[in-house]
Write a protein that holds these residues in place. Structure first.
Motif, PDB file in Angstrom:
ATOM      1  N   ILE A 184       0.864  -1.175   0.000  1.00  0.00           N
ATOM      2  CA  ILE A 184       0.000   0.000   0.000  1.00  0.00           C
ATOM      3  C   ILE A 184       0.903   1.228   0.000  1.00  0.00           C
ATOM      4  CG2 ILE A 184      -1.680   1.298   1.389  1.00  0.00           C
ATOM      5  CD1 ILE A 184      -2.625  -1.421   2.500  1.00  0.00           C
ATOM      6  N   LEU A 185       0.504   2.291  -0.653  1.00  0.00           N
ATOM      7  CA  LEU A 185       1.280   3.523  -0.719  1.00  0.00           C
ATOM      8  C   LEU A 185       1.724   3.954   0.680  1.00  0.00           C
ATOM      9  CD1 LEU A 185       2.332   5.737  -2.619  1.00  0.00           C
ATOM     10  CD2 LEU A 185       0.215   6.965  -2.176  1.00  0.00           C
ATOM     11  N   GLY A 186       3.009   4.175   0.846  1.00  0.00           N
ATOM     12  CA  GLY A 186       3.551   4.575   2.128  1.00  0.00           C
ATOM     13  C   GLY A 186       4.129   3.431   2.935  1.00  0.00           C
ATOM     14  N   HIS A 187       3.860   2.204   2.521  1.00  0.00           N
ATOM     15  CA  HIS A 187       4.425   1.028   3.189  1.00  0.00           C
ATOM     16  C   HIS A 187       5.622   0.532   2.386  1.00  0.00           C
ATOM     17  CE1 HIS A 187       0.467  -0.154   5.426  1.00  0.00           C
ATOM     18  NE2 HIS A 187       0.923   1.038   5.758  1.00  0.00           N
ATOM     19  N   CYS A 188       6.567  -0.109   3.080  1.00  0.00           N
ATOM     20  CA  CYS A 188       7.790  -0.545   2.407  1.00  0.00           C
ATOM     21  C   CYS A 188       7.675  -1.912   1.755  1.00  0.00           C
ATOM     22  CB  CYS A 188       8.957  -0.537   3.392  1.00  0.00           C
ATOM     23  SG  CYS A 188       8.738  -1.659   4.789  1.00  0.00           S
ATOM     24  N   CYS A 189       6.728  -2.743   2.195  1.00  0.00           N
ATOM     25  CA  CYS A 189       6.660  -4.110   1.676  1.00  0.00           C
ATOM     26  C   CYS A 189       5.262  -4.698   1.894  1.00  0.00           C
ATOM     27  CB  CYS A 189       7.720  -4.987   2.339  1.00  0.00           C
ATOM     28  SG  CYS A 189       7.440  -5.251   4.096  1.00  0.00           S
ATOM     29  N   VAL A 190       5.034  -5.873   1.318  1.00  0.00           N
ATOM     30  CA  VAL A 190       3.726  -6.513   1.449  1.00  0.00           C
ATOM     31  C   VAL A 190       3.442  -6.944   2.885  1.00  0.00           C
ATOM     32  CG1 VAL A 190       3.565  -7.239  -0.951  1.00  0.00           C
ATOM     33  CG2 VAL A 190       4.613  -8.765   0.708  1.00  0.00           C
ATOM     34  N   TYR A 191       4.472  -7.240   3.657  1.00  0.00           N
ATOM     35  CA  TYR A 191       4.255  -7.650   5.051  1.00  0.00           C
ATOM     36  C   TYR A 191       3.759  -6.486   5.908  1.00  0.00           C
ATOM     37  CZ  TYR A 191       6.442 -11.966   3.701  1.00  0.00           C
ATOM     38  OH  TYR A 191       6.720 -13.148   3.058  1.00  0.00           O
ATOM     39  N   CYS A 192       4.270  -5.288   5.644  1.00  0.00           N
ATOM     40  CA  CYS A 192       3.787  -4.115   6.386  1.00  0.00           C
ATOM     41  C   CYS A 192       2.367  -3.739   5.968  1.00  0.00           C
ATOM     42  CB  CYS A 192       4.740  -2.941   6.193  1.00  0.00           C
ATOM     43  SG  CYS A 192       6.292  -3.144   7.099  1.00  0.00           S
ATOM     44  N   SER A 193       1.982  -4.076   4.741  1.00  0.00           N
ATOM     45  CA  SER A 193       0.637  -3.757   4.247  1.00  0.00           C
ATOM     46  C   SER A 193      -0.406  -4.806   4.594  1.00  0.00           C
ATOM     47  CB  SER A 193       0.658  -3.591   2.722  1.00  0.00           C
ATOM     48  OG  SER A 193       1.424  -2.474   2.354  1.00  0.00           O
ATOM     49  N   TYR A 194      -0.060  -6.090   4.459  1.00  0.00           N
ATOM     50  CA  TYR A 194      -1.066  -7.153   4.563  1.00  0.00           C
ATOM     51  C   TYR A 194      -0.748  -8.205   5.618  1.00  0.00           C
ATOM     52  CZ  TYR A 194      -2.029  -5.106   0.042  1.00  0.00           C
ATOM     53  OH  TYR A 194      -2.281  -4.214  -0.971  1.00  0.00           O
ATOM     54  N   GLY A 195       0.382  -8.059   6.302  1.00  0.00           N
ATOM     55  CA  GLY A 195       0.802  -9.073   7.261  1.00  0.00           C
ATOM     56  C   GLY A 195       0.351  -8.798   8.677  1.00  0.00           C
ATOM     57  N   SER A 196       0.404  -9.840   9.485  1.00  0.00           N
ATOM     58  CA  SER A 196       0.055  -9.722  10.905  1.00  0.00           C
ATOM     59  C   SER A 196       1.217  -9.140  11.708  1.00  0.00           C
ATOM     60  CB  SER A 196      -0.319 -11.100  11.463  1.00  0.00           C
ATOM     61  OG  SER A 196       0.779 -12.005  11.318  1.00  0.00           O
ATOM     62  N   VAL A 197       2.417  -9.158  11.118  1.00  0.00           N
ATOM     63  CA  VAL A 197       3.621  -8.640  11.754  1.00  0.00           C
ATOM     64  C   VAL A 197       4.362  -7.798  10.728  1.00  0.00           C
ATOM     65  CG1 VAL A 197       5.813  -9.281  12.840  1.00  0.00           C
ATOM     66  CG2 VAL A 197       3.803 -10.690  13.216  1.00  0.00           C
ATOM     67  N   GLN A 198       4.875  -6.651  11.141  1.00  0.00           N
ATOM     68  CA  GLN A 198       5.647  -5.814  10.228  1.00  0.00           C
ATOM     69  C   GLN A 198       7.002  -6.441   9.935  1.00  0.00           C
ATOM     70  OE1 GLN A 198       5.464  -2.070  12.368  1.00  0.00           O
ATOM     71  NE2 GLN A 198       3.946  -1.339  10.900  1.00  0.00           N
ATOM     72  N   CYS A 199       7.638  -6.000   8.859  1.00  0.00           N
ATOM     73  CA  CYS A 199       8.905  -6.572   8.406  1.00  0.00           C
ATOM     74  C   CYS A 199      10.022  -6.353   9.429  1.00  0.00           C
ATOM     75  CB  CYS A 199       9.288  -6.004   7.049  1.00  0.00           C
ATOM     76  SG  CYS A 199       9.791  -4.276   7.065  1.00  0.00           S
ATOM     77  N   PRO A 200      11.069  -7.180   9.373  1.00  0.00           N
ATOM     78  CA  PRO A 200      12.171  -7.090  10.339  1.00  0.00           C
ATOM     79  C   PRO A 200      12.807  -5.705  10.481  1.00  0.00           C
ATOM     80  CG  PRO A 200      12.293  -9.187   9.224  1.00  0.00           C
ATOM     81  CD  PRO A 200      11.212  -8.392   8.541  1.00  0.00           C
ATOM     82  N   PRO A 201      13.101  -4.965   9.391  1.00  0.00           N
ATOM     83  CA  PRO A 201      13.683  -3.622   9.596  1.00  0.00           C
ATOM     84  C   PRO A 201      12.766  -2.685  10.379  1.00  0.00           C
ATOM     85  CG  PRO A 201      14.064  -4.342   7.352  1.00  0.00           C
ATOM     86  CD  PRO A 201      13.115  -5.341   7.975  1.00  0.00           C
ATOM     87  N   VAL A 202      11.472  -2.753  10.131  1.00  0.00           N
ATOM     88  CA  VAL A 202      10.517  -1.894  10.855  1.00  0.00           C
ATOM     89  C   VAL A 202      10.434  -2.344  12.329  1.00  0.00           C
ATOM     90  CG1 VAL A 202       8.099  -1.207  11.040  1.00  0.00           C
ATOM     91  CG2 VAL A 202       9.218  -1.268   8.794  1.00  0.00           C
ATOM     92  N   GLN A 203      10.455  -3.641  12.574  1.00  0.00           N
ATOM     93  CA  GLN A 203      10.442  -4.150  13.948  1.00  0.00           C
ATOM     94  C   GLN A 203      11.662  -3.635  14.727  1.00  0.00           C
ATOM     95  OE1 GLN A 203       9.705  -8.382  14.621  1.00  0.00           O
ATOM     96  NE2 GLN A 203       8.933  -8.504  12.525  1.00  0.00           N
ATOM     97  N   GLN A 204      12.804  -3.525  14.044  1.00  0.00           N
ATOM     98  CA  GLN A 204      14.041  -3.086  14.693  1.00  0.00           C
ATOM     99  C   GLN A 204      14.203  -1.568  14.650  1.00  0.00           C
ATOM    100  OE1 GLN A 204      16.832  -5.412  12.394  1.00  0.00           O
ATOM    101  NE2 GLN A 204      16.948  -6.920  14.028  1.00  0.00           N
ATOM    102  N   GLN A 205      13.191  -0.870  14.131  1.00  0.00           N
ATOM    103  CA  GLN A 205      13.186   0.583  14.004  1.00  0.00           C
ATOM    104  C   GLN A 205      14.387   1.080  13.223  1.00  0.00           C
ATOM    105  OE1 GLN A 205      12.693   2.001  18.034  1.00  0.00           O
ATOM    106  NE2 GLN A 205      10.546   1.422  18.050  1.00  0.00           N
ATOM    107  N   LYS A 206      14.696   0.359  12.138  1.00  0.00           N
ATOM    108  CA  LYS A 206      15.777   0.744  11.238  1.00  0.00           C
ATOM    109  C   LYS A 206      15.177   1.259   9.948  1.00  0.00           C
ATOM    110  CE  LYS A 206      19.121  -2.606  12.897  1.00  0.00           C
ATOM    111  NZ  LYS A 206      19.966  -3.762  12.554  1.00  0.00           N
TER     112      LYS A 206
END
Length: 67
Positions: A41-63
């Motif tokens: 989705i516009l503004g998200h970095c990947c499909v996991y941040c848009s449609y997943g139950s958990v955000q991607c590893p870089p976002v989880q680590q605040q990187k």
């Protein structure tokens, strides 16, 4: 860090558990159930941040992500 995420298809609402990559963002994902091609989705970095139950590893680590 959580590496398992459940993707929910916005087309057919089917759920699929996947292991997220730790070395790259996943921009596209072909859903095996209905063959829909998911994109972030516009503004998200990947499909996991848009449609997943958990955000991607870089976002989880605040990187910085792959934007």
């Amino acid at each position: 860090m959580v590496l398992e995420s459940t993707l929910v298809c916005p087309v057919c609402n089917h759920q699929q558990q996947e292991t997220m990559p730790t070395n790259a963002c996943q921009y596209f994902y072909e859903y095996s159930y209905c063959q829909s091609l998911l994109r972030p989705i516009l503004g998200h970095c990947c499909v996991y941040c848009s449609y997943g139950s958990v955000q991607c590893p870089p976002v989880q680590q605040q990187k910085a992500c792959c934007l």
